[in-house]
Design a protein around this motif. Structure first.
Motif, short mmCIF file in Angstrom:
data_model
loop_
_atom_site.label_atom_id
_atom_site.label_comp_id
_atom_site.label_asym_id
_atom_site.label_seq_id
_atom_site.Cartn_x
_atom_site.Cartn_y
_atom_site.Cartn_z
N VAL A 24 -1.96 55.61 91.22
CA VAL A 24 -0.97 55.47 90.16
C VAL A 24 -1.71 55.38 88.84
CG1 VAL A 24 0.93 54.06 89.27
CG2 VAL A 24 0.58 54.26 91.72
N PRO A 25 -1.38 56.28 87.87
CA PRO A 25 -2.08 56.24 86.58
C PRO A 25 -1.91 54.89 85.87
CG PRO A 25 -0.73 58.21 86.79
CD PRO A 25 -0.40 57.34 87.94
N GLU A 26 -2.93 54.54 85.07
CA GLU A 26 -2.93 53.25 84.38
C GLU A 26 -1.69 53.09 83.49
OE1 GLU A 26 -5.67 50.85 83.84
OE2 GLU A 26 -6.66 51.65 85.64
N SER A 27 -1.27 54.22 82.90
CA SER A 27 -0.16 54.17 81.96
C SER A 27 1.19 53.96 82.64
CB SER A 27 -0.12 55.45 81.14
OG SER A 27 -0.05 56.56 82.01
N GLU A 28 1.20 54.14 83.95
CA GLU A 28 2.47 54.06 84.66
C GLU A 28 2.52 52.84 85.56
OE1 GLU A 28 4.19 57.28 86.97
OE2 GLU A 28 3.40 58.66 85.49
N THR A 29 3.67 52.20 85.54
CA THR A 29 3.88 51.15 86.52
C THR A 29 5.00 51.61 87.43
OG1 THR A 29 5.14 50.09 84.77
CG2 THR A 29 3.07 49.04 85.41
N PRO A 30 4.78 51.60 88.73
CA PRO A 30 5.83 52.06 89.63
C PRO A 30 7.07 51.19 89.52
CG PRO A 30 4.06 51.04 90.87
CD PRO A 30 3.59 51.14 89.46
N SER A 31 8.21 51.85 89.37
CA SER A 31 9.44 51.07 89.20
C SER A 31 9.86 50.40 90.50
CB SER A 31 10.56 51.95 88.66
OG SER A 31 10.75 53.05 89.52
N HIS A 32 9.43 50.98 91.61
CA HIS A 32 9.78 50.38 92.90
C HIS A 32 8.57 50.40 93.83
CE1 HIS A 32 13.69 51.30 91.21
NE2 HIS A 32 14.12 50.31 91.95
N VAL A 33 8.40 49.32 94.54
CA VAL A 33 7.30 49.21 95.48
C VAL A 33 7.89 48.81 96.83
CG1 VAL A 33 5.20 47.94 96.06
CG2 VAL A 33 5.62 48.59 93.70
N CYS A 34 7.44 49.48 97.88
CA CYS A 34 7.94 49.16 99.22
C CYS A 34 7.53 47.75 99.60
CB CYS A 34 7.37 50.17 100.21
SG CYS A 34 7.76 49.76 101.92
N PRO A 35 8.49 46.91 99.98
CA PRO A 35 8.16 45.53 100.34
C PRO A 35 7.40 45.42 101.66
CG PRO A 35 10.49 45.95 100.72
CD PRO A 35 9.94 47.17 100.06
N TYR A 36 7.34 46.48 102.45
CA TYR A 36 6.68 46.42 103.75
C TYR A 36 5.24 46.92 103.70
CZ TYR A 36 11.48 45.72 105.18
OH TYR A 36 12.75 45.24 105.30
N CYS A 37 4.99 48.02 102.94
CA CYS A 37 3.63 48.57 102.92
C CYS A 37 3.07 48.74 101.52
CB CYS A 37 3.59 49.89 103.68
SG CYS A 37 4.52 51.21 102.90
N ASP A 38 3.76 48.23 100.48
CA ASP A 38 3.28 48.26 99.09
C ASP A 38 3.12 49.67 98.53
OD1 ASP A 38 3.31 45.56 98.84
OD2 ASP A 38 1.21 45.30 99.44
N ARG A 39 3.77 50.66 99.11
CA ARG A 39 3.67 52.00 98.57
C ARG A 39 4.51 52.10 97.30
NH1 ARG A 39 4.46 57.99 101.28
NH2 ARG A 39 4.56 59.01 99.27
N PRO A 40 3.94 52.65 96.20
CA PRO A 40 4.70 52.76 94.95
C PRO A 40 5.66 53.95 94.95
CG PRO A 40 2.48 53.56 94.64
CD PRO A 40 2.55 53.09 96.06
N PHE A 41 6.80 53.79 94.28
CA PHE A 41 7.77 54.87 94.17
C PHE A 41 8.29 54.98 92.76
CE2 PHE A 41 7.90 53.85 98.65
CZ PHE A 41 7.81 55.12 99.20
N ARG A 42 8.65 56.21 92.36
CA ARG A 42 9.18 56.45 91.02
C ARG A 42 10.63 56.01 90.92
NH1 ARG A 42 6.15 61.35 89.01
NH2 ARG A 42 4.68 60.36 87.60
N SER A 43 11.38 56.16 91.99
CA SER A 43 12.79 55.80 91.89
C SER A 43 13.24 54.99 93.08
CB SER A 43 13.66 57.06 91.75
OG SER A 43 13.99 57.56 93.02
N ASP A 44 14.33 54.30 92.86
CA ASP A 44 14.96 53.47 93.86
C ASP A 44 15.33 54.30 95.09
OD1 ASP A 44 16.24 51.32 95.00
OD2 ASP A 44 18.15 51.77 94.01
N ARG A 45 15.83 55.53 94.81
CA ARG A 45 16.27 56.42 95.89
C ARG A 45 15.12 56.75 96.84
NH1 ARG A 45 20.71 60.01 96.36
NH2 ARG A 45 20.21 61.88 97.52
#
Ligand SMILES: [Zn+2]
Length: 106
Positions: A24-45
């Protein structure tokens, strides 16, 4: 015009599907993170679909229901697409048949 420097072509990053490694680029913070495996996601969907498919055993009923709603939506969209495609094929078929008959009649 100098030709010693060619334009640098950017290669799109290949999505890794097997190893758990995310950049994940420094400038970006993932809006959603999987609570089970910490994988970052761009959207809730995306996160909801991920939880529903990868963590279907561990996830809660609410998460499961949210996933099923998205899946049903997508199945409906796919169905409408198939209907549109079928109608287009039939219409072109009849149009060409009609034109063929018109040419032969004339
Ligand atoms: Zn996960």
């Amino acid at each position: 015009m100098s030709t010693d420097r060619l334009p640098v072509q950017s290669v799109p990053p290949v999505e890794q599907l097997t190893d758990i490694e995310y950049d994940v680029p420094e400038s970006e913070t993932p809006s959603h993170v999987c609570p089970y495996c910490d994988r970052p996601f761009r959207s809730d969907r995306y996160a909801t679909v991920h939880i529903g498919t990868v963590h279907s055993e561990a996830c809660s009923e609410t998460e499961q229901a949210a996933y099923e709603e998205i899946r049903d939506d997508e199945e409906f969209e796919l169905f409408t697409f198939h209907v549109k495609a079928a109608v287009t094929v039939f219409l072109s078929y009849f149009m060409f048949t009609f034109l063929y008959a018109l040419v032969w009649a004339g």
